[in-house]
Design a protein around this motif. Structure first.
Motif, PDB file in Angstrom:
ATOM      1  N   TRP A  57       0.951  -1.282   0.291  1.00 47.09           N
ATOM      2  CA  TRP A  57       0.129  -0.085  -0.049  1.00 47.09           C
ATOM      3  C   TRP A  57       0.825   1.231  -0.120  1.00 47.09           C
ATOM      4  N   MET A  58       2.133   1.174   0.175  1.00 48.11           N
ATOM      5  CA  MET A  58       3.172   2.203   0.060  1.00 48.11           C
ATOM      6  C   MET A  58       3.715   2.364  -1.342  1.00 48.11           C
ATOM      7  N   SER A  93      -0.576  -6.769  -8.279  1.00 47.90           N
ATOM      8  CA  SER A  93      -0.459  -7.876  -7.836  1.00 47.90           C
ATOM      9  C   SER A  93      -1.482  -8.660  -6.933  1.00 47.90           C
ATOM     10  N   GLN A  94      -1.319  -9.749  -6.453  1.00 47.63           N
ATOM     11  CA  GLN A  94      -2.404 -10.433  -5.502  1.00 47.63           C
ATOM     12  C   GLN A  94      -3.228  -9.217  -4.741  1.00 47.63           C
ATOM     13  N   ALA A  98      -7.377  -5.871  -2.682  1.00 45.83           N
ATOM     14  CA  ALA A  98      -8.021  -4.445  -2.410  1.00 45.83           C
ATOM     15  C   ALA A  98      -9.160  -3.930  -3.453  1.00 45.83           C
ATOM     16  N   SER A  99      -8.952  -4.300  -4.800  1.00 46.57           N
ATOM     17  CA  SER A  99      -9.922  -3.958  -5.746  1.00 46.57           C
ATOM     18  C   SER A  99     -11.175  -4.193  -5.329  1.00 46.57           C
ATOM     19  N   TYR A 100     -11.371  -5.617  -4.971  1.00 44.12           N
ATOM     20  CA  TYR A 100     -12.653  -6.537  -4.454  1.00 44.12           C
ATOM     21  C   TYR A 100     -13.089  -6.161  -3.298  1.00 44.12           C
ATOM     22  N   CYS A 101     -12.055  -5.688  -2.287  1.00 44.95           N
ATOM     23  CA  CYS A 101     -12.496  -5.198  -0.934  1.00 44.95           C
ATOM     24  C   CYS A 101     -12.963  -3.817  -1.226  1.00 44.95           C
ATOM     25  N   TRP A 102     -12.637  -2.930  -1.843  1.00 41.30           N
ATOM     26  CA  TRP A 102     -13.211  -1.635  -1.994  1.00 41.30           C
ATOM     27  C   TRP A 102     -14.529  -1.759  -2.572  1.00 41.30           C
TER      28      TRP A 102
END
Length: 142
Positions: free
Chosen positions: A79-80, A109-110, A115-119
């Motif tokens: 995330w950085m 990346s995985q 993150a895309s799915y969670c968002w």
């Protein structure tokens, strides 16, 4: 660099949405377990999800009721140095077009895909919170 995008409409005013995406109380109702910070440019936010996910960000863009961006300053490595934000456009009274982005990912990346799915799920939960008053308990968010 890669970016996650999610665009959708919420049937409330942009002021109501802005409060949900910029204040600690608003963020706690759909995303964080515990959050602190003040909605203003260059303000530091603590985004707490669990002891191992005790993250920090700084507000890098701020236009009241129109746009906000958080630049991550402490988070998991992938995330950085990402930033995420919202742009709001009121289409008509109580109908707002939301443009969400999470940018500056180094690779697809995985973690990017997760993150895309969670968002997507979290933003759907935010929509239900704002339109219907439904707050998903933190333990059930993903």
């Amino acid at each position: 660099m890669y970016t996650i995008y999610h665009d959708f409409t919420i049937n409330v005013s942009k002021e109501t949405i802005f409060e949900a995406i910029s204040t600690p109380e608003g963020l706690n109702n759909w995303w964080t377990l515990r959050c602190s910070g003040a909605p203003a440019l260059n303000e530091k936010y603590n985004l707490y999800f669990a002891e191992e996910y005790n993250w920090f960000a700084v507000i890098s863009k701020f236009v009241a009721n129109e746009a906000i961006e958080f630049k991550m300053t402490h988070a998991m490595a992938e995330w950085m140095p990402t930033s995420f934000g919202f742009k709001l456009e009121e289409l008509k009274p109580n109908q707002t077009y939301v443009q969400f982005y999470h940018e500056n990912w180094n690779e697809v990346s995985q973690e990017f895909r997760i993150a895309s799915y969670c968002w997507a799920n979290l933003l759907r939960q935010m929509k239900h919170y704002l339109e219907d008053g439904i707050i998903t308990p933190f333990e059930q968010r993903n």
